[in-house]
Design an enzyme around this catalytic site. Structure first.
Site, PDB file in Angstrom:
ATOM      1  N   ARG A   8     -15.488  45.510 -82.262  1.00  0.00           N
ATOM      2  CA  ARG A   8     -16.159  45.735 -80.974  1.00  0.00           C
ATOM      3  C   ARG A   8     -15.222  45.255 -79.886  1.00  0.00           C
ATOM      4  O   ARG A   8     -14.180  44.682 -80.140  1.00  0.00           O
ATOM      5  CB  ARG A   8     -17.552  45.085 -80.900  1.00  0.00           C
ATOM      6  CG  ARG A   8     -17.866  43.928 -81.765  1.00  0.00           C
ATOM      7  CD  ARG A   8     -17.368  42.590 -81.293  1.00  0.00           C
ATOM      8  NE  ARG A   8     -17.418  42.459 -79.853  1.00  0.00           N
ATOM      9  CZ  ARG A   8     -16.519  41.812 -79.168  1.00  0.00           C
ATOM     10  NH1 ARG A   8     -15.487  41.235 -79.768  1.00  0.00           N
ATOM     11  NH2 ARG A   8     -16.607  41.698 -77.864  1.00  0.00           N
ATOM     12  N   GLY A   9     -15.645  45.523 -78.650  1.00  0.00           N
ATOM     13  CA  GLY A   9     -14.749  45.217 -77.535  1.00  0.00           C
ATOM     14  C   GLY A   9     -13.985  46.488 -77.177  1.00  0.00           C
ATOM     15  O   GLY A   9     -13.483  47.190 -78.064  1.00  0.00           O
TER      16      GLY A   9
ATOM     17  N   ARG B 210     -19.917  55.104 -79.907  1.00  0.00           N
ATOM     18  CA  ARG B 210     -20.473  54.206 -78.877  1.00  0.00           C
ATOM     19  C   ARG B 210     -20.155  54.809 -77.508  1.00  0.00           C
ATOM     20  O   ARG B 210     -19.014  55.225 -77.264  1.00  0.00           O
ATOM     21  CB  ARG B 210     -19.883  52.780 -78.991  1.00  0.00           C
ATOM     22  CG  ARG B 210     -20.417  52.010 -80.190  1.00  0.00           C
ATOM     23  CD  ARG B 210     -20.068  50.526 -80.113  1.00  0.00           C
ATOM     24  NE  ARG B 210     -20.945  49.798 -79.224  1.00  0.00           N
ATOM     25  CZ  ARG B 210     -20.701  48.531 -78.833  1.00  0.00           C
ATOM     26  NH1 ARG B 210     -19.624  47.892 -79.260  1.00  0.00           N
ATOM     27  NH2 ARG B 210     -21.542  47.911 -78.024  1.00  0.00           N
TER      28      ARG B 210
ATOM     29  N   GLN C 120     -21.867  37.383 -79.027  1.00  0.00           N
ATOM     30  CA  GLN C 120     -20.399  37.490 -79.072  1.00  0.00           C
ATOM     31  C   GLN C 120     -19.729  36.293 -78.397  1.00  0.00           C
ATOM     32  O   GLN C 120     -18.607  35.938 -78.729  1.00  0.00           O
ATOM     33  CB  GLN C 120     -19.933  38.775 -78.371  1.00  0.00           C
ATOM     34  CG  GLN C 120     -20.292  40.059 -79.085  1.00  0.00           C
ATOM     35  CD  GLN C 120     -21.587  40.640 -78.560  1.00  0.00           C
ATOM     36  OE1 GLN C 120     -22.511  39.906 -78.196  1.00  0.00           O
ATOM     37  NE2 GLN C 120     -21.690  41.951 -78.532  1.00  0.00           N
TER      38      GLN C 120
ATOM     39  N   ASP D 121     -15.953  47.144 -69.895  1.00  0.00           N
ATOM     40  CA  ASP D 121     -15.985  48.236 -70.872  1.00  0.00           C
ATOM     41  C   ASP D 121     -15.688  49.573 -70.217  1.00  0.00           C
ATOM     42  O   ASP D 121     -15.246  50.514 -70.875  1.00  0.00           O
ATOM     43  CB  ASP D 121     -17.343  48.288 -71.568  1.00  0.00           C
ATOM     44  CG  ASP D 121     -17.521  47.053 -72.444  1.00  0.00           C
ATOM     45  OD1 ASP D 121     -17.968  46.016 -71.907  1.00  0.00           O
ATOM     46  OD2 ASP D 121     -17.164  47.114 -73.621  1.00  0.00           O
TER      47      ASP D 121
ATOM     48  N   ASN E 271     -20.069  46.079 -67.987  1.00  0.00           N
ATOM     49  CA  ASN E 271     -19.705  45.041 -68.961  1.00  0.00           C
ATOM     50  C   ASN E 271     -20.980  44.610 -69.679  1.00  0.00           C
ATOM     51  O   ASN E 271     -22.087  45.066 -69.361  1.00  0.00           O
ATOM     52  CB  ASN E 271     -19.018  43.868 -68.251  1.00  0.00           C
ATOM     53  CG  ASN E 271     -18.315  42.940 -69.228  1.00  0.00           C
ATOM     54  OD1 ASN E 271     -17.513  43.391 -70.056  1.00  0.00           O
ATOM     55  ND2 ASN E 271     -18.599  41.658 -69.167  1.00  0.00           N
ATOM     56  N   LYS E 272     -20.827  43.718 -70.631  1.00  0.00           N
ATOM     57  CA  LYS E 272     -21.946  43.288 -71.466  1.00  0.00           C
ATOM     58  C   LYS E 272     -23.173  42.909 -70.621  1.00  0.00           C
ATOM     59  O   LYS E 272     -23.042  42.283 -69.570  1.00  0.00           O
ATOM     60  CB  LYS E 272     -21.489  42.106 -72.326  1.00  0.00           C
ATOM     61  CG  LYS E 272     -22.495  41.536 -73.286  1.00  0.00           C
ATOM     62  CD  LYS E 272     -23.160  42.555 -74.183  1.00  0.00           C
ATOM     63  CE  LYS E 272     -22.186  43.343 -75.031  1.00  0.00           C
ATOM     64  NZ  LYS E 272     -22.833  44.468 -75.736  1.00  0.00           N
TER      65      LYS E 272
HETATM   66  O1  MRU Z   1     -20.824  45.321 -77.338  1.00  0.00           O
HETATM   67  P1  MRU Z   1     -19.428  44.786 -77.381  1.00  0.00           P
HETATM   68  O2  MRU Z   1     -19.281  43.475 -78.032  1.00  0.00           O
HETATM   69  O3  MRU Z   1     -18.443  45.811 -77.896  1.00  0.00           O
HETATM   70  O4  MRU Z   1     -19.134  44.583 -75.856  1.00  0.00           O
HETATM   71  C1  MRU Z   1     -17.880  44.539 -75.380  1.00  0.00           C
HETATM   72  C2  MRU Z   1     -17.596  43.226 -74.844  1.00  0.00           C
HETATM   73  O5  MRU Z   1     -17.253  42.330 -75.575  1.00  0.00           O
HETATM   74  C3  MRU Z   1     -17.707  42.929 -73.469  1.00  0.00           C
HETATM   75  O6  MRU Z   1     -18.510  43.682 -72.712  1.00  0.00           O
HETATM   76  C4  MRU Z   1     -16.351  42.596 -72.916  1.00  0.00           C
HETATM   77  O7  MRU Z   1     -16.535  41.753 -71.875  1.00  0.00           O
HETATM   78  C5  MRU Z   1     -15.546  43.781 -72.521  1.00  0.00           C
HETATM   79  S1  MRU Z   1     -14.557  44.393 -73.798  1.00  0.00           S
HETATM   80  C6  MRU Z   1     -13.083  43.560 -73.563  1.00  0.00           C
END
Ligand code: MRU
Length: 364
Positions: free
Chosen positions: A53-54, A94, A207, A248, A258-259
């Protein structure tokens, strides 16, 4: 855990067998488990289930998915339709992080541009490896530029630790090597600046507490895990000097997906005059979307991730809410550009405005 683990990449190809391997991030911090990805279905599973992920990492994984599609193709490699369909399947895994479609399309184009079918597999492999290397370099440069911001704060604090709040995991596990949000932190720590990181736990999949805290601990960076809702309180009490988060997907006008929960941190930071920076490689910009709130697709994940204790079997004992209560699981939110102090990119720091972004990336 040993320091060298922080430098372990989350994806690589085995030197002897060529197998694509990843760290299974679902098992951290308890166990360091690896998984082989042998097919497009494996890649889709890994991305959907958040084995990987990320944003930058799912981009690289998607690129290796195109390589596996070419390698395993039963149709002749002259059949472009088949490869395109496999690429579409990977992109659909995703929706929010733009790096996935960007990296998959880039790899597919490299493959299809190769007139010799035999050379297509190699072209895909080269492209995936190149994207991974670029992300490593991007992380280093983000660290280099972001370091200056932390240096300034350290000077103002006369050597007292600089308190940085981060959300989710935009570290080496998400972005390869130094990470994005973490890169300036590692650079500052390595250069002897005192830093302390407030790590949002980041419900529902944690996370922050599982991955960011693990990474920072491996590197020896002082940090404290906090509940997702604690940040505003800490900011009101002068306990946060800056916020650095990842992204993201970022529009060319400066809106940041972002998250989930990032937006609330940005609001609290603005209310308390605390700088709010977003660290991102250029692969995370979406050059087509102007309005992030209406234009960026927000992933809705399985409500069971909210309903049950993470990592535990879905049994009544592990329910976090009444069995009959519905739950919703929005995985990202959009922070409008006006709440962002600046972007830390591989090319330098800029304001979250279309003109400043364009100045840094004129070719886009
Ligand atoms: O759902 P995830 O864990 O894939 O989300 C991504 C993230 O970890 C964050 O949103 C992050 O801050 C950006 S990705 C470097």
């Amino acid at each position: 855990m040993k320091q060298e683990r922080i430098r372990m990449r989350p994806i690589w190809q085995d030197e002897k067998t060529g197998a694509v391997q990843v760290i299974d991030q679902r098992a951290l911090p308890g166990k360091l488990v690896t998984m082989n990805l042998e097919s497009v279905d494996d890649v889709i599973f890994a991305i959907c289930q958040m084995v990987v992920r990320g944003a930058p990492l799912i981009g690289v994984t998607g690129a290796y998915g195109v390589y596996l599609a070419a390698k395993n193709s039963k149709a002749p490699l002259t059949d472009k339709t088949c490869l395109k369909q496999e690429a579409e399947r990977i992109i659909a895994a995703r929706p929010t992080a733009v790096n996935l479609s960007w990296a998959v399309q880039r790899t597919l184009e490299a493959v299809l541009a190769e007139p010799n079918p035999d050379a297509r597999i190699q072209a895909a492999q080269n492209q995936a490896a190149a994207i991974a290397e670029e992300e490593v370099q991007n992380s280093k440069m983000i660290g280099h530029h972001g370091l200056e911001l932390i240096k300034d704060l350290a000077q103002k604090k006369s050597g007292a630790p600089v308190n940085i709040l981060t959300h989710c995991n935009a570290g080496s596990l998400a972005c390869i090597e130094m990470g994005t949000a973490t890169a300036p932190i590692y650079a500052a720590f390595d250069s002897g600046i005192k830093v302390h990181v407030w790590v949002d736990e980041t419900r529902p999949l944690n996370q922050g507490s599982r991955l960011t805290a693990w990474e920072l601990g491996n590197h020896g960076v002082p940090h404290t895990v906090i509940t997702d809702n604690a940040g505003g309180h800490l900011m009101q009490h002068g306990m946060v000097d800056m916020v650095i988060v990842g992204s993201d997907r970022t529009t060319f006008t400066g809106d940041v997906a972002n998250k989930i929960g990032t937006y609330l941190k940005a609001l609290a930071a603005r209310d308390n005059n605390i700088p709010f920076y977003v660290a991102l490689p250029s692969s995370t910009f979406d050059w087509r979307i102007a309005d992030g709130i209406s234009g960026i697709p927000i992933e809705k994940r399985d409500p069971d991730e909210v309903r049950y204790m993470p990592g535990k079997p879905k049994t009544p004992d592990n329910l976090l809410l009444p069995e009959t209560s519905p739950a919703a699981n929005y995985a990202f939110d959009v922070t409008p550009a006006r709440l962002v102090t600046g972007f830390i990119t591989e090319r330098g720091i800029c304001k979250a405005t279309a003109s400043d972004i364009k100045n840094l990336f004129p070719e886009k």
